[in-house]
Write a protein that holds these residues in place. Structure first.
Motif, mmCIF file in Angstrom:
data_model
loop_
_atom_site.group_PDB
_atom_site.id
_atom_site.type_symbol
_atom_site.label_atom_id
_atom_site.label_comp_id
_atom_site.label_asym_id
_atom_site.label_seq_id
_atom_site.Cartn_x
_atom_site.Cartn_y
_atom_site.Cartn_z
ATOM 1 N N THR A 167 67.526 103.065 11.703
ATOM 2 C CA THR A 167 68.830 102.446 11.598
ATOM 3 C C THR A 167 69.470 102.716 10.247
ATOM 4 O OG1 THR A 167 67.744 100.682 12.793
ATOM 5 C CG2 THR A 167 70.033 100.333 12.165
ATOM 6 N N PHE A 168 68.615 102.697 9.204
ATOM 7 C CA PHE A 168 69.143 102.983 7.869
ATOM 8 C C PHE A 168 69.837 104.336 7.865
ATOM 9 C CE2 PHE A 168 65.303 100.360 6.788
ATOM 10 C CZ PHE A 168 65.990 99.248 6.341
ATOM 11 N N ALA A 173 70.198 95.078 13.763
ATOM 12 C CA ALA A 173 69.495 96.258 14.267
ATOM 13 C C ALA A 173 68.097 96.357 13.704
ATOM 14 C CB ALA A 173 70.300 97.522 13.920
ATOM 15 N N ASN A 174 67.901 95.792 12.607
ATOM 16 C CA ASN A 174 66.657 95.983 11.868
ATOM 17 C C ASN A 174 65.840 94.710 11.814
ATOM 18 O OD1 ASN A 174 66.154 98.489 11.052
ATOM 19 N ND2 ASN A 174 66.906 98.259 8.954
ATOM 20 N N LEU A 181 73.250 95.653 10.318
ATOM 21 C CA LEU A 181 71.946 96.176 9.948
ATOM 22 C C LEU A 181 70.855 95.135 10.167
ATOM 23 C CD1 LEU A 181 70.635 98.701 8.684
ATOM 24 C CD2 LEU A 181 70.722 97.502 6.517
ATOM 25 N N LYS A 221 63.324 93.551 12.889
ATOM 26 C CA LYS A 221 61.863 93.500 12.838
ATOM 27 C C LYS A 221 61.284 94.130 11.575
ATOM 28 C CE LYS A 221 60.687 93.212 17.660
ATOM 29 N NZ LYS A 221 60.329 94.030 18.827
ATOM 30 N N ALA A 222 62.162 94.583 10.688
ATOM 31 C CA ALA A 222 61.656 95.317 9.518
ATOM 32 C C ALA A 222 60.760 94.441 8.673
ATOM 33 C CB ALA A 222 62.833 95.804 8.679
ATOM 34 N N GLN A 223 59.689 95.042 8.205
ATOM 35 C CA GLN A 223 58.765 94.325 7.346
ATOM 36 C C GLN A 223 58.617 95.083 6.042
ATOM 37 O OE1 GLN A 223 55.153 94.224 9.525
ATOM 38 N NE2 GLN A 223 55.654 92.293 10.546
ATOM 39 N N LYS A 224 58.253 94.339 5.044
ATOM 40 C CA LYS A 224 58.018 95.008 3.763
ATOM 41 C C LYS A 224 56.705 95.751 3.815
ATOM 42 C CE LYS A 224 59.059 93.720 -0.583
ATOM 43 N NZ LYS A 224 59.333 92.798 -1.695
ATOM 44 N N VAL A 225 56.699 96.945 3.211
ATOM 45 C CA VAL A 225 55.461 97.724 3.206
ATOM 46 C C VAL A 225 54.966 97.854 1.783
ATOM 47 C CG1 VAL A 225 56.002 98.981 5.281
ATOM 48 C CG2 VAL A 225 56.748 99.865 3.060
ATOM 49 N N GLN A 273 63.994 101.564 16.431
ATOM 50 C CA GLN A 273 63.793 100.288 15.755
ATOM 51 C C GLN A 273 62.913 100.525 14.547
ATOM 52 O OE1 GLN A 273 63.570 96.711 16.080
ATOM 53 N NE2 GLN A 273 65.317 96.478 17.482
ATOM 54 N N THR A 274 63.495 100.427 13.381
ATOM 55 C CA THR A 274 62.649 100.616 12.212
ATOM 56 C C THR A 274 61.959 99.317 11.888
ATOM 57 O OG1 THR A 274 62.577 101.252 9.924
ATOM 58 C CG2 THR A 274 64.529 100.115 10.619
ATOM 59 N N SER A 275 60.729 99.405 11.418
ATOM 60 C CA SER A 275 60.040 98.173 11.053
ATOM 61 C C SER A 275 59.561 98.226 9.613
ATOM 62 C CB SER A 275 58.846 97.942 11.981
ATOM 63 O OG SER A 275 58.039 99.092 11.964
ATOM 64 N N ILE A 276 60.211 99.070 8.833
ATOM 65 C CA ILE A 276 59.764 99.246 7.449
ATOM 66 C C ILE A 276 60.914 98.996 6.503
ATOM 67 C CG2 ILE A 276 59.210 101.043 5.767
ATOM 68 C CD1 ILE A 276 57.230 102.145 7.647
#
Lengths: 301, 233, 119, 1045
Positions: A222-223, D949-950, D946, D952-956, A58-61
């Protein structure tokens, strides 16, 4: 020819088969190269494991919208190329949406994913990504020269741009293949293929063995999974394209797998033998023999 | 040397042109059409005994007016040009005075010279001579006055007034021709009299007198301007 | 007669032009111009001459009736009169120029009397 | 009617009386002088108006009450009245201008002015050849006198040279006159004209002397050193008088006497005149002294007029019109320029920058320069047009060519002077001091130029009034220039809209015109919407913008070649003033102007050939030219290709466009370049492709197009500045269009049209937004930007779409262009050119990626953290165009099918067949809707996956990147942007060598070298000048000896 909704499931099936072929080849090839280098190499199902791993992380970025969309563009490009490609000659089920376009569509579709990928990588802000893109673009501009010449030669030879019709014209035995009827164009095309398959000597774009350079530098999880998926589709699409243009196409899946595997191995073997070029070197190389062959191919029409 | 050679070659070329000109000229026995008209009709029309004068003052009077204008322009130019550039130096150049004898003698001669000039231009319609010749004689009187007495100042204002007035009269007589006779500078604004008599030829003697005065004045004005020029050491 | 006048006039013209083209001193150049001008006048008068004819002045010797058959052409004479005066005016202006040029550069050499400030 | 003799009487009477009026003060004398001059002008003016209203016919006025051939007569006809009026008006205004100097020198100087003017009038009016001589001497002496109004050495020596030279010249004249009298027996000029037979027999040499003397008065090359020095040395007011009044009179008398000498004189005049025109202008190239430049230019113009007089047999009844327009323009403009030079005082061309501090005067400076070079709406435009048409129609090709060459030379130095004055810094210069005396003549003559242009155009039937109406609008805008920018913007929008409303009925149903009207005028509206972002007044911008757009409008509306050329030239002027607005655009603006001038001269010659072979100036004259068709079409193509910036003619573009600001860049690139395409389409449409010469031309044109595309795109890849990048990219894109057109196939033209439209759209977006970004960031250097997607997301999106379209990536409409090119290449077997074109398309990726990456992606710089999104006024037009791109991508048939229907009549073969949304050619098919559906569906599916699947992605943060354990802290270190394609340059950089630039540089150096070499003639030595005069007489005599009877 008009759009038939029933095409959709069949095309997806074709896509899945191609993907599977791609995963398989990507397992076999490192094995072969390792063996050639007196190493043991990976397991042939390693790509599957990697894929599952990537998708399960799980990517979070994210670095922004374009970063997010980059892989989407990439995979869309690869998938679309398959969807516009007549895979099996004479089969309604696996001719996909080939009627919507021709060779030109295929050639320009190649750039769809590349550009999106490059942009996504660009937004990550990593200089190596940009460097990789810059190298890749520079190289592709010259690798295209022999390819375009060869394709023009073939199209002029068969008086059509339609891939399906070119395949049709090659039916009836090996003596009808473009490889035989237009060997110079085939040679030019195959040399051009080297430039786009990310194998040595033309793989400085990704530089796989050293520090990570190239578009995927910042991608993970995932990317990367999506991009890896594409790596199993995109090269196969290209190979199938070459098969259709130069080597008589395929009338069933067996032939397709065989031919595409052989064509796939050509850059691999070249890569095993030759060391890597710098970009300027590869540009000069393409401007010599491959381009001359391409010109010759056109001149002989 | 090369320059001189070129000059010779060019003069040779000019010589060729002139030779052609000479060859081409018409070798006429009689007068041209224009000249015949002047000699035949001239005395009758203008009543001037001197046909050249009738041509100069009447038939080709505009030439003469122009020529007076040129003199006038030259005098004006020399006038303002020399005067303006001298402006900076107010101090008068001290000139050596000539002898008393010379001065007195010249004072005697100058009026006589003027008289001769006047005689020449008033008789312009009868005999060789006329306004220009007379005017030139008058100017020679001025020269004499200057030579004898370098600081001679007499008549300066008179010259300017004459210069203007005679010019205006000339133009005025010309314009009068339009109203009183058949055209600009027509001499028949006055009674024309008989050919050969002193009072004859209408306006011709008047115009010639004006011209004489004008030329005399212009030339004298030029002489004045030149005289006033500061010597360069 | 006419030939002498024309030849003499032409000679004067040539001498004048020679002077204008070769002399360095501008006073001499002006003299050259004057000679050139005079030569012209001689040619002018010479051209109007007709053999065995007299001046176009009507008097006892030349009755008005005979004027056209016995006088020379009056036109060149009239013209030359004008031309002489014009020549005089031009010469006087030229001389004033010479004077001024001399005053500003202290030389009469034509080669030194030019403007070298052209860029 | 007032007797014209009063002109003489008033002049002389006043001159003589000034001496008596001395006591009343100098001011009084001055006003008496001006009044007298005015009265003289009134007399000729009143004759002129009577002639113009056809109340009277020519009259002979005798003097001395005698009969015509025996007394001196004055002739008064229409031309005499006009010339006399011109001469005297010149004197009135020059006298007015010279107020201070005349007051300083006193009444004598005023008398000289009066006498001189009288003399000039006499020259024109007199009907007697010796009288003419007298009047010429009067004006010569007066001129020498006027030169002395200043007493510096320069004036002195100039006057001396002039006196000497005119002394010799008038001596020769006198000699000729007396010998002519000797052979013909008359001095009356009309009588002489009737004695052609006698002259032929025994007056040939005499006539030669007269002709050559009068010619020498007009200062023919090379015997004109004294003339140039005179112009240079005289005070500017006097130079103006010489250039306008004296030259006019001298030319008139030449015109009057020329027919005496018969054909040989005409030939001498033609040769001497035209060579004077060419060489004077060539000589002028190496000087920087404005008086001298103007002197050369004046001499050149007079030479041209002499040449025209010599060619009058070929020009027929147009001769007078040509002469009057050219002379009139020269008269007004040259006087104006000399007057201005007196205001500027410093004779160095560069010092004219100080004139910018009085904008009105500077505007007139521009008016005079453009008028001199024959730009519309000034009279010389029509004169130049008729001249070239007439010469070419009578097969005088070399003469026409020489005239165009001379005009080009003249353009080089005049434009260089003007553009330097326009752009050089002028902070350190003083504001030129003006008085009412110096300013009024300039303003009056400047306005009169416009009026004269209008007046001339009423005699030109080919020019409809709708070509003039826009100029009034522009004049109005010019007068309203003090308003704030947004008001002027609204007015301009209204103007464009009104023009569209006018134009629509004319172009309805004509797809070709609708396309270009859409680009030109639709583009105008978009550009003006963008213009709302401007603050302040923005002086001078709107009149010039409208000049360009309305010029383009006239171009589309043109019903014949003259209108086409008219619109073209107006557009050139307008666009020049737009392009020059950039900060460092001086050299580029100049080269734009020079290329444009050269191009329009080439076009003019081409048009003339078209006119010569068809006998009309209708647009249909372009079809199947019969006379030297290869040359005609090549010249026209070259002319139009200066605007499309095709290879060889492209060097002006990168700089000119690269220095322009956002909306100007948009106008210049997306819109203006299409004018060239418009022209090429016209020419190629007329030429067809059946003739052998046509095939050769098309072959070359095709290669030019292909190589232009290649060089343009490679050039773009190596630029650091986004604007230069886009400028080079435009060169490349126009190369595609030229290539497509050169193929002369249905598909090729379809592609070209498609490119024309889509290039307008996507380049429009890029120019506006990149320009806007550069404006916000404060630089156009891409490597100084980076990461701007965070600050300018809307711009980014629009740019992204534009780039995808440009690259031809499916599913957007750009792809159709690529597809058509492939098909066209196959159908014509243009493989080699085709590959170059296709590869150029691939190379486009290089600069496109660089453009979007280095600006919007990568690392945001510290100094840009606070920049705002691009002005909304720039985004609005951009998004309008974006909408158009999407619409065309969804329904490409909307554009392509319609264009196809338009092309089918001319190219019936190989048309694109539409079946629903599927387009097919002989070789292949595409269905953009299915392509879009497939890609769209795939994209959506992948994207949703995507997102799932993604989720929870957050901007960094910006520096949260993998960097070998280091933590990069400064964006500059991690933004890869400078010299982006270093490796590429290493490999193929040789193709970006500016060979073409070098070629033009060398050519220019060669010209200047030649010009400097010619300076050897102009030693400044009076004696050498005398040599030249005598040599001229002798040499011309020897050269033409066979013809002189």
């Amino acid at each position: 020819m008009n759009f038939d909704p029933m095409k959709i499931p069949w095309s997806l099936l074709g896509l899945v088969i191609v993907f599977t072929i791609g995963m398989f080849i990507r397992g076999i090839v490192p094995k072969i190269t390792a063996r050639a280098g007196m190493r043991i190499g990976i397991r042939f199902y390693q790509p599957w494991i990697d894929l599952i791993k990537h998708f399960s992380i799980q990517t979070s970025i994210t670095h922004g919208v374009m970063f997010y969309l980059g892989p989407v563009f990439r995979l869309t490009g690869g998938v679309s190329m398959i969807l516009f490609m007549p895979l099996i000659y004479g089969s309604w089920y696996f001719s996909n949406f080939a009627f919507a376009g021709d060779m030109v569509l295929f050639l320009y579709m190649m750039f769809f994913g590349t550009l999106g990928m490059a942009l996504g990588a660009g937004e990550s802000g990593h200089p190596y990504s940009a460097i990789g893109v810059s190298r890749g673009l520079a190289q592709v501009t010259v690798a295209e020269i022999p390819l375009v010449l060869a394709l023009l030669s073939v199209a002029a030879q068969h008086n059509t741009l339609s891939i399906t019709e070119i395949v049709a014209a090659q039916q009836g035995g090996i003596s009808h293949w473009t490889m035989v009827t237009n060997p110079v164009a085939t040679m030019a095309g195959m040399l051009a293929l080297l430039g786009s398959m990310m194998n040595s000597p033309f793989n400085v774009v990704l530089a796989p063995q050293e520090i990570p350079v190239g578009p995927p530098t910042e991608y993970h999880g995932t990317f990367l999974g999506i991009m890896n998926t594409n790596r199993s589709i995109f090269p196969v699409a290209k190979v199938v394209f070459f098969m259709n243009i130069f080597f008589g196409g395929a009338t069933n899946w067996g032939i397709l797998i065989l031919k595409s595997f052989i064509i796939y191995m050509w850059p691999v073997f070249v890569g095993l033998v030759f060391p890597r070029f710098r970009v300027d070197q590869s540009i000069r190389w393409f401007l010599k023999v491959p381009m001359l062959l391409g010109i010759l191919a056109v001149a002989l029409i | 040397m090369l320059k001189k050679l070129f000059a010779l070659i060019l003069i040779g070329g000019l010589g060729l042109i002139f030779f052609q000109l000479y060859n081409q000229r018409s070798r006429r026995e009689g007068l041209t059409k224009t000249a015949s008209y002047y000699t035949e009709k001239g005395p009758a029309e203008t009543r001037s005994a001197n046909i050249v004068t009738s041509v100069v003052v009447t038939y080709r009077g505009l030439d003469t007016l122009g020529e007076v204008t040129i003199l006038f322009a030259a005098a004006s130019i020399i006038g303002f040009f020399l005067k303006r550039s001298e402006k900076g130096s107010k101090d008068k150049t001290i000139r050596n005075q000539s002898s008393e004898l010379l001065q007195t003698g010249s004072m005697l001669l100058v009026p006589l010279i003027f008289l001769l000039g006047i005689y020449v231009f008033v008789n312009g319609h009868l005999s060789p001579g006329g306004g220009f010749q007379g005017g030139a004689i008058i100017a020679s009187g001025t020269v004499l006055a200057f030579l004898a007495n370098p600081s001679f100042e007499g008549g300066r204002t008179l010259i300017h007034i004459l210069e203007s007035l005679s010019g205006m009269f000339y133009v005025g007589i010309g314009v009068a021709g339009i109203f009183l006779a058949a055209g600009f500078l027509d001499n028949r604004i006055f009674p024309t009299g008989n050919v050969g008599s002193f009072i004859s030829a209408g306006a011709i003697p008047v115009i010639y007198s004006i011209i004489g005065l004008k030329v005399g004045a212009e030339l004298s004005a030029i002489l004045y301007s030149l005289r006033d020029t500061k010597e360069q050491q | 007669m006419i030939h002498i006048a024309l030849a003499g006039g032409a000679l004067l013209i040539f001498i004048g032009i020679w002077g204008m083209l070769t002399k360095k001193n501008i006073i001499r150049i002006i003299i050259g111009f004057s000679l050139f001008d005079t030569g012209l006048h001689v040619v002018l008068v010479g051209l109007g001459y007709l053999k065995n004819r007299t001046a176009p002045i009507v008097d006892a010797d030349l009755p008005a009736k005979a004027a056209s058959s016995q006088s020379v052409d009056p036109v060149p004479q009239a013209i030359v009169l004008t031309a002489i005066v014009i020549g005089l005016a031009v010469t006087s202006v030229l001389l004033v120029f010479a004077l001024k040029l001399y005053q500003s550069k202290n030389t009469l050499d034509i080669n030194k009397l030019r403007d070298n400030t052209n860029d | 009617m007032i007797n014209p003799i009063y002109i003489v009487a008033i002049g002389l009477g006043t001159a003589f009386s000034l001496g008596l009026l001395r006591k009343l003060g100098k001011e009084f004398s001055f006003w008496v002088t001006i009044f007298a001059l005015g009265a003289m002008a009134f007399i000729s003016g009143h004759w002129l108006s009577a002639f113009l209203s056809h109340q009277i016919t020519s009259t002979v006025i005798t003097t001395a009450g005698g009969k015509a051939p025996f007394v001196i007569v004055f002739n008064m006809g229409m031309t005499e009245a006009l010339f006399s009026f011109m001469v005297t008006m010149g004197a009135v205004f020059s006298g007015f201008y010279l107020h201070d100097r005349l007051i300083e020198s006193g009444p004598s100087a005023m008398a000289v002015l009066l006498a001189g003017t009288m003399g000039l009038n006499g020259i024109i009016l007199t009907g007697d050849i010796f009288n003419l001589f007298v009047f010429m001497e009067i004006s010569a002496i007066a001129t020498a006198g006027l030169v002395l109004l200043v007493s510096d050495f320069k004036a002195l020596q100039a006057g001396f040279k002039f006196m000497l030279a005119s002394g010799i010249i008038s001596g020769l004249l006198l000699l000729g006159i007396i010998f002519l009298y000797n052979s013909t027996g008359t001095l009356n000029i009309s009588e002489l004209h009737s004695k052609a037979g006698v002259i032929l027999k025994s007056g040939g040499v005499a006539t030669y002397l007269i002709t050559i003397a009068l010619l020498l008065e007009l200062k023919p090359f090379p015997a004109n050193g004294w003339g140039v020095d005179l112009y240079e040395g005289a005070p500017s007011g006097v130079s103006a008088f010489i250039a306008s009044s004296s030259a006019t009179a001298a030319f008139f008398v030449f015109l009057k006497v020329l027919p005496l000498g018969g054909d040989i004189s005409l030939r001498i005049a033609a040769a001497a005149g035209i060579s004077t025109f060419v060489f004077s202008n060539l000589m002028a190239l190496s000087y920087k002294n404005t008086s001298r430049l103007l002197g050369y230019s004046s001499i050149g113009q007079l030479g041209l007029l002499v040449g025209i007089a010599g060619l009058s047999k070929h020009l027929g009844d147009k001769t007078l019109m040509i002469i009057l327009t050219l002379l009139g323009t020269h008269y007004l403009a040259k006087a104006g320029l000399f007057w201005l030079s007196g205001i500027v005082k410093n004779p160095n061309t560069d010092e004219w920058r100080s004139l910018r501090k009085s904008p009105v005067l500077f505007a007139f400076f521009g008016v005079f320069i453009f008028a001199l070079l024959g730009f519309p709406p000034f009279p010389s435009f029509f004169g130049k047009w008729e001249l070239i048409m007439g010469l070419v129609a009578t097969k005088m090709y070399w003469w026409a060519g020489a005239i165009l060459l001379g005009t080009m030379f003249e353009g080089i130095y005049l434009f260089r002077w003007f553009s330097r004055a326009l752009k050089l810094q002028n902070n350190d210069t003083a504001t030129p001091a003006v008085t009412i005396y110096s300013i009024l003549p300039v303003v009056f003559f400047g306005f009169f130029l416009f009026y004269a242009g209008y007046y001339t155009s009423t005699f030109v039937p080919a020019l409809r009034v709708m070509c003039l109406a826009p100029l009034l609008f522009i004049l109005l805008l010019g007068l309203l220039d003090f308003l704030p920018a947004f008001l002027k913007n609204i007015i301009s929008l209204a103007g464009v809209t009104a023009y569209i409303v006018y134009l629509w009925p004319h172009i309805q149903g004509n797809t070709f015109k609708i396309v270009f009207a859409g680009i030109f005028l639709g583009g105008a509206i978009l550009a003006l919407i963008a213009g709302f972002y401007r603050r302040g007044k923005h002086m001078g911008f709107y009149p010039m913008t409208m000049l360009m757009f309305l010029g383009l409008g006239i171009l589309v509306d043109a019903s014949n070649l003259l209108e086409l050329f008219y619109g073209w030239e107006l557009m050139t002027i307008g666009s020049y003033f737009l392009l020059i607005r950039g900060e460092r655009s001086l050299p580029h603006g100049l080269s734009y102007l020079l290329f444009s001038l050269g191009g329009s001269l080439a076009m003019l010659f081409g048009f003339a050939l078209a006119h010569a072979s068809s006998g009309s100036v209708d647009l249909s004259a372009l079809n199947h030219i019969r006379i030297m068709p290869a040359l005609a079409y090549s010249l026209m193509l070259a002319g139009f290709m200066t605007k499309t910036a095709s290879l060889g003619l492209h060097i002006w573009l990168p700089g000119a466009h690269g220095e322009a600001v956002a909306d100007i860049h948009f106008m210049a690139s997306a819109i203006l370049l299409k004018a060239g395409v418009f022209g090429i389409i016209l020419v190629l449409g007329g030429m067809g492709n059946t003739q052998p010469y046509a095939q050769k031309i098309l072959f070359v044109l095709g290669w030019i197009g292909a190589l232009t595309a290649l060089i343009g795109n490679i050039g773009a890849a190596f630029q650091e500045s986004a604007k230069y990048l886009l400028a080079w990219s435009s060169i490349g894109q126009l190369g595609y269009i030229v290539f497509g057109l050169a193929s002369m196939t249905h598909l090729g033209w379809l592609a070209a049209y498609g490119y024309t439209i889509t290039h307008f759209l996507y380049k429009g977006i890029l120019f506006l937004l990149i320009g806007g970004v550069a404006f916000r960031v404060g630089t156009a250097d891409m490597y100084k930007m980076g990461g701007l997607i965070k600050r300018m997301p809307f711009s980014f999106f629009a740019v992204l779409i534009a780039i995808i379209t440009l690259a031809g990536i499916p599913p957007l409409v750009g792809f159709t262009g690529k597809w058509l090119v492939y098909n066209m290449i196959l159908s014509k077997h243009l493989f080699y050119q085709g590959v170059v074109i296709i590869i150029s398309g691939v190379i486009a990726f290089l600069y496109l990626f660089r453009l979007i990456h280095v600006i919007f992606l990568g690392q945001l710089k510290d100094r840009n953290r606070k920049v705002k999104e691009v002005y909304v006024w720039l985004l609005i037009p951009a998004y309008l165009m974006l909408t158009a791109i999407f619409a065309l991508s969804m329904f490409p048939d909307m554009m392509l099918a319609r264009l196809g229907r338009m092309l089918t009549p001319s190219f019936p073969e190989g048309a694109l067949v539409w079946d629903g949304f599927t387009a097919s050619s002989r070789y292949g098919t595409f269905n953009l809707q299915i392509i879009m559906a497939v890609i769209g569906a795939t994209f959506a599916a992948v994207f949703l996956w995507l997102v799932f699947a993604n989720r929870k992605a957050q901007k960094v943060k910006q520096f949260n990147i993998f960097y070998s354990g280091e933590a990069p802290s400064r964006p500059e270190l991690t933004h890869y942007g400078y010299n982006f394609f270093a490796h590429y340059r290493k490999a193929v950089g040789f193709m970006a060598t500016p060979l073409v630039t070098r070629f033009w540089d060398q050519l220019s150096q060669g010209l200047h070298g030649l010009s400097s070499y010619g300076r050897a003639i102009y030693t400044g030595n009076a004696q050498s000048y005398l040599y030249h005069i005598v040599a001229f007489v002798v040499v011309v005599y020897l050269l033409s000896a066979g013809g002189i009877s």
